[in-house]
Design an enzyme around this catalytic site. Structure first.
Site, PDB file in Angstrom:
ATOM      1  CG  HIS A  17      -2.257  -0.956   1.292  1.00  0.00           C
ATOM      2  ND1 HIS A  17      -2.208  -1.787   2.524  1.00  0.00           N
ATOM      3  CD2 HIS A  17      -2.856  -1.179   0.533  1.00  0.00           C
ATOM      4  CE1 HIS A  17      -3.117  -2.737   2.204  1.00  0.00           C
ATOM      5  NE2 HIS A  17      -3.670  -2.346   1.004  1.00  0.00           N
ATOM      6  CE  LYS A  41     -11.747  -6.998   2.592  1.00  0.00           C
ATOM      7  NZ  LYS A  41     -10.335  -6.310   2.135  1.00  0.00           N
ATOM      8  NE  ARG A  91      -2.761  -7.884  -3.744  1.00  0.00           N
ATOM      9  CZ  ARG A  91      -3.460  -8.479  -2.878  1.00  0.00           C
ATOM     10  NH1 ARG A  91      -2.729  -8.901  -2.093  1.00  0.00           N
ATOM     11  NH2 ARG A  91      -4.670  -8.613  -3.378  1.00  0.00           N
TER      12      ARG A  91
END
Length: 161
Positions: A17, A41, A91
């Site tokens: 990050h 989450k 990613r």
């Protein structure tokens, strides 16, 4: 002024990050890093306030970054902040598929919002917040995965469990 929002749950913030924040900070006059409440989450390691605090500490070396939190729709937050750009880190190809769909959805809601994708450096391509949380639960080595201030908070949290 070119202003961008970099949203995420950041539970916890990782060196991947930080890499994205540093690189995005060169593209915009102000980068607003915002911890968003993610109802998907529910098992967060840290509260939103703790994540904001850790992000502020971990990004204090980046002069044009502001850290905040938000609960609601991203397009509404961007409008509130007068930020026409959204920064998302990628990613892997699987990240791209998910983020591409999100960007199209946001674009359908507000045609003035643009999403900017930044590919991670290869050294962080395997680093994820969920991976850091899992390693932490089993006392694994996280030193090179998170900023030192975050490592300290995680170790404190695990010691108090």
């Amino acid at each position: 002024m070119r202003r961008a929002v970099c949203p995420g749950s950041f539970d916890p913030v990782t060196n991947g990050h930080i890499d994205i924040f540093e690189r995005a900070s060169h593209m915009f006059d102000e980068l607003i890093i915002s911890v968003f409440y993610n109802p998907g989450k529910d098992k967060a390691m840290f509260t939103m306030e703790e994540r904001v605090e850790m992000l502020r500490e971990a990004t204090k070396h980046i002069p044009n970054v502001r850290v905040t939190s938000f609960s609601g729709l991203l397009n509404e937050f961007c409008k509130q902040e007068k930020a026409p750009f959204i920064v998302r880190g990628l990613r892997a190809f699987s990240d791209f598929e998910y983020e591409f769909q999100r960007a199209l959805l946001i674009k359908s809601i507000d045609n003035k919002l643009e999403t900017v994708f930044i590919m991670t450096n290869a050294q962080y391509s395997y680093v994820s917040s969920s991976g850091v949380r899992e390693l932490s639960c089993f006392n694994g080595q996280i030193k090179d995965l998170v900023p030192p201030c975050v490592e300290k908070k995680i170790k404190e949290r695990m010691a108090n469990k």
